[in-house]
Design a protein around this motif. Structure first.
Motif, mmCIF file in Angstrom:
data_model
loop_
_atom_site.group_PDB
_atom_site.id
_atom_site.type_symbol
_atom_site.label_atom_id
_atom_site.label_comp_id
_atom_site.label_asym_id
_atom_site.label_seq_id
_atom_site.Cartn_x
_atom_site.Cartn_y
_atom_site.Cartn_z
ATOM 1 N N ILE A 95 -0.316 22.237 13.291
ATOM 2 C CA ILE A 95 -1.353 22.142 12.273
ATOM 3 C C ILE A 95 -1.720 20.702 11.929
ATOM 4 C CG2 ILE A 95 0.163 22.188 10.229
ATOM 5 C CD1 ILE A 95 -3.008 24.350 10.657
ATOM 6 N N HIS A 96 -0.821 19.748 12.214
ATOM 7 C CA HIS A 96 -1.117 18.336 11.970
ATOM 8 C C HIS A 96 -1.347 17.558 13.266
ATOM 9 C CE1 HIS A 96 0.957 18.475 7.742
ATOM 10 N NE2 HIS A 96 -0.216 19.062 7.768
ATOM 11 N N GLY A 97 -1.526 18.277 14.385
ATOM 12 C CA GLY A 97 -1.766 17.622 15.656
ATOM 13 C C GLY A 97 -0.490 17.073 16.268
ATOM 14 N N GLU A 98 -0.631 16.102 17.169
ATOM 15 C CA GLU A 98 0.521 15.514 17.848
ATOM 16 C C GLU A 98 0.219 14.053 18.188
ATOM 17 O OE1 GLU A 98 1.189 17.474 21.640
ATOM 18 O OE2 GLU A 98 -0.882 18.129 21.678
ATOM 19 N N LEU A 99 1.235 13.335 18.609
ATOM 20 C CA LEU A 99 1.089 11.887 18.833
ATOM 21 C C LEU A 99 0.502 11.514 20.190
ATOM 22 C CD1 LEU A 99 4.239 10.270 17.207
ATOM 23 C CD2 LEU A 99 1.847 9.755 16.694
ATOM 24 N N LEU A 159 -7.952 3.091 20.598
ATOM 25 C CA LEU A 159 -7.365 4.397 20.876
ATOM 26 C C LEU A 159 -6.721 4.961 19.610
ATOM 27 C CD1 LEU A 159 -5.553 3.617 24.257
ATOM 28 C CD2 LEU A 159 -7.743 4.773 23.962
ATOM 29 N N ARG A 160 -6.606 6.284 19.569
ATOM 30 C CA ARG A 160 -5.890 6.930 18.475
ATOM 31 C C ARG A 160 -5.209 8.191 19.011
ATOM 32 N NH1 ARG A 160 -8.525 9.956 13.715
ATOM 33 N NH2 ARG A 160 -6.471 10.933 13.892
ATOM 34 N N PRO A 161 -4.183 8.661 18.324
ATOM 35 C CA PRO A 161 -3.553 9.918 18.726
ATOM 36 C C PRO A 161 -4.290 11.104 18.112
ATOM 37 C CG PRO A 161 -2.319 8.922 16.931
ATOM 38 C CD PRO A 161 -3.465 7.998 17.229
ATOM 39 N N PRO A 162 -4.161 12.298 18.705
ATOM 40 C CA PRO A 162 -4.800 13.492 18.152
ATOM 41 C C PRO A 162 -3.988 14.070 16.995
ATOM 42 C CG PRO A 162 -3.651 14.066 20.160
ATOM 43 C CD PRO A 162 -3.495 12.570 19.995
ATOM 44 N N VAL A 163 -3.697 13.218 16.021
ATOM 45 C CA VAL A 163 -2.878 13.590 14.885
ATOM 46 C C VAL A 163 -3.759 13.575 13.639
ATOM 47 C CG1 VAL A 163 -2.168 11.225 14.322
ATOM 48 C CG2 VAL A 163 -0.682 13.115 13.725
ATOM 49 N N VAL A 164 -3.425 14.410 12.664
ATOM 50 C CA VAL A 164 -4.170 14.440 11.409
ATOM 51 C C VAL A 164 -3.600 13.364 10.488
ATOM 52 C CG1 VAL A 164 -4.837 15.821 9.421
ATOM 53 C CG2 VAL A 164 -4.602 16.909 11.658
ATOM 54 N N LEU A 165 -4.389 12.330 10.247
ATOM 55 C CA LEU A 165 -3.991 11.288 9.313
ATOM 56 C C LEU A 165 -4.337 11.730 7.889
ATOM 57 C CD1 LEU A 165 -5.318 8.209 11.324
ATOM 58 C CD2 LEU A 165 -2.945 8.988 11.146
ATOM 59 N N PHE A 166 -3.796 11.036 6.912
ATOM 60 C CA PHE A 166 -4.144 11.332 5.534
ATOM 61 C C PHE A 166 -5.651 11.174 5.337
ATOM 62 C CE2 PHE A 166 0.362 10.240 5.194
ATOM 63 C CZ PHE A 166 0.830 11.303 4.423
ATOM 64 N N GLU A 167 -6.222 12.058 4.530
ATOM 65 C CA GLU A 167 -7.655 12.098 4.214
ATOM 66 C C GLU A 167 -8.503 12.609 5.373
ATOM 67 O OE1 GLU A 167 -9.351 8.843 1.818
ATOM 68 O OE2 GLU A 167 -7.321 7.978 1.723
ATOM 69 N N LEU A 188 0.827 -1.205 0.000
ATOM 70 C CA LEU A 188 0.000 0.000 0.000
ATOM 71 C C LEU A 188 0.863 1.257 0.000
ATOM 72 C CD1 LEU A 188 -2.514 -1.011 2.806
ATOM 73 C CD2 LEU A 188 -3.021 -0.896 0.356
ATOM 74 N N PRO A 189 0.416 2.327 -0.609
ATOM 75 C CA PRO A 189 1.097 3.612 -0.409
ATOM 76 C C PRO A 189 1.047 3.960 1.077
ATOM 77 C CG PRO A 189 -0.498 3.743 -2.200
ATOM 78 C CD PRO A 189 -0.753 2.440 -1.498
ATOM 79 N N ILE A 190 2.112 4.559 1.593
ATOM 80 C CA ILE A 190 2.125 4.898 3.017
ATOM 81 C C ILE A 190 0.987 5.849 3.360
ATOM 82 C CG2 ILE A 190 3.772 6.803 2.724
ATOM 83 C CD1 ILE A 190 3.475 4.347 5.736
ATOM 84 N N GLU A 191 0.575 6.684 2.379
ATOM 85 C CA GLU A 191 -0.543 7.596 2.608
ATOM 86 C C GLU A 191 -1.848 6.831 2.867
ATOM 87 O OE1 GLU A 191 2.368 9.821 -0.042
ATOM 88 O OE2 GLU A 191 1.570 7.785 0.096
ATOM 89 N N ALA A 192 -1.987 5.651 2.262
ATOM 90 C CA ALA A 192 -3.193 4.839 2.487
ATOM 91 C C ALA A 192 -3.130 4.137 3.843
ATOM 92 C CB ALA A 192 -3.358 3.805 1.372
ATOM 93 N N ALA A 193 -1.943 3.644 4.205
ATOM 94 C CA ALA A 193 -1.789 2.948 5.488
ATOM 95 C C ALA A 193 -2.012 3.894 6.658
ATOM 96 C CB ALA A 193 -0.407 2.310 5.572
ATOM 97 N N LEU A 194 -1.533 5.135 6.529
ATOM 98 C CA LEU A 194 -1.659 6.119 7.599
ATOM 99 C C LEU A 194 -2.812 7.080 7.318
ATOM 100 C CD1 LEU A 194 2.078 6.967 8.368
ATOM 101 C CD2 LEU A 194 0.406 6.007 9.963
ATOM 102 N N SER A 195 -3.965 6.532 7.000
ATOM 103 C CA SER A 195 -5.124 7.358 6.670
ATOM 104 C C SER A 195 -6.258 7.135 7.663
ATOM 105 C CB SER A 195 -5.620 7.044 5.253
ATOM 106 O OG SER A 195 -6.189 5.741 5.200
ATOM 107 N N GLY A 196 -7.156 8.113 7.734
ATOM 108 C CA GLY A 196 -8.330 7.973 8.583
ATOM 109 C C GLY A 196 -9.190 6.778 8.195
#
Length: 259
Positions: free
Chosen positions: A125-129, A163-171, A50-58
């Motif tokens: 702007i992209h949040g944090e982990l 659980l999830r981090p308050p980070v902006v994932l792709f999409e 997978l593209p890393i953008e797809a793996a690390l997406s909402g």
């Protein structure tokens, strides 16, 4: 580069409002991977093809949280295993000297805060982990390091939700509060804007540079490689942030700083 450094230092001394924009290059100097370097993903694809953008997406976090967390965990371990570098510390010192200095960062590692940048003048702007929070019940969990030693995805102690981090994932959308803060400060204007370690691939990163230059302010890029901004800025300081920023700070005279 000395004359260029002196020019930037003079502008900072005289400026009341300064914006420092930071990207992955700043934290790469601490040893952190960029998204495309994550887990050795030099071709931009995961072991699953997978593209890393797809793996690390909402959508992936919702559909296959274990797969998404596999790569979130790589980021988390890298961030916990490194520390702020001289570039982060120089920016925090600049903010200490200049109360009108803001930081806009794309980075999610929390190193600006760790280096001493004040939270009230920091726009992540992209949040944090961290801290993590439960997508089901909203409970907060500050034990990121512990969860990374356990089977993934991490689960809420209260309800068992993911659980999830308050980070902006792709999409995903940018955090509204951060966007409002950015554009609120942009309306006030900046006399100097420094673009540090970012390829400037997002409009909200390019816009502050263009706005400042059009208004007669000084636009500066600090980066070892050429970017889309390189031909746009007034001054380009070629080099790593952890080398250039402390040197720049050394050219700024504390007794001539306009507060």
């Amino acid at each position: 580069m000395d004359e260029a450094l002196r020019r930037v230092a003079r502008a900072i001394e005289q400026a009341e409002r300064i914006l420092v924009i930071t990207g992955a290059g700043l934290s790469a100097d601490s040893g952190l991977p960029t998204y495309r370097g994550l887990g050795g993903l030099y071709n931009g694809h995961t072991a699953e093809g997978l593209p890393i953008e797809a793996a690390l997406s909402g959508p992936m976090l919702r559909r296959d949280p274990a797969l998404c967390w596999k790569y979130l965990a790589e980021l988390g371990k890298a961030c916990l295993g490194a520390a702020p570098n001289a570039g982060h510390l120089a920016i925090a010192e600049l903010q200490r000297r200049k109360p009108g200095c803001w930081v806009l960062t794309q980075n999610i590692d929390g190193y600006h805060r760790a280096a001493g940048s004040p939270g009230e003048r920091l726009i992540e702007i992209h949040g944090e982990l961290a801290p993590l929070y439960c997508q089901s019940c909203g409970a907060e969990d500050s034990e990121l390091a512990e969860h990374l030693q356990r089977p993934l995805p991490p689960r809420c102690r209260q309800c068992g939700g993911v659980l999830r981090p308050p980070v902006v994932l792709f999409e995903e959308m940018l955090p509204e509060a951060a966007v409002d803060s950015l554009y609120g400060e942009l309306r006030k204007g900046f006399a100097v804007v420094l673009s540090v370690g970012t390829s400037a691939s997002f409009p909200y990163i390019v816009e502050p540079v263009l706005r400042t230059r059009q208004a007669g302010g000084l636009s500066v890029e600090i980066n070892p490689t050429l970017t889309d901004l390189s031909d746009v800025v007034d001054v380009r300081l070629a080099g790593r942030a952890l080398d250039v920023l402390p040197e720049l700070l050394g050219h700024i005279s504390s007794d001539r700083i306009c507060k």
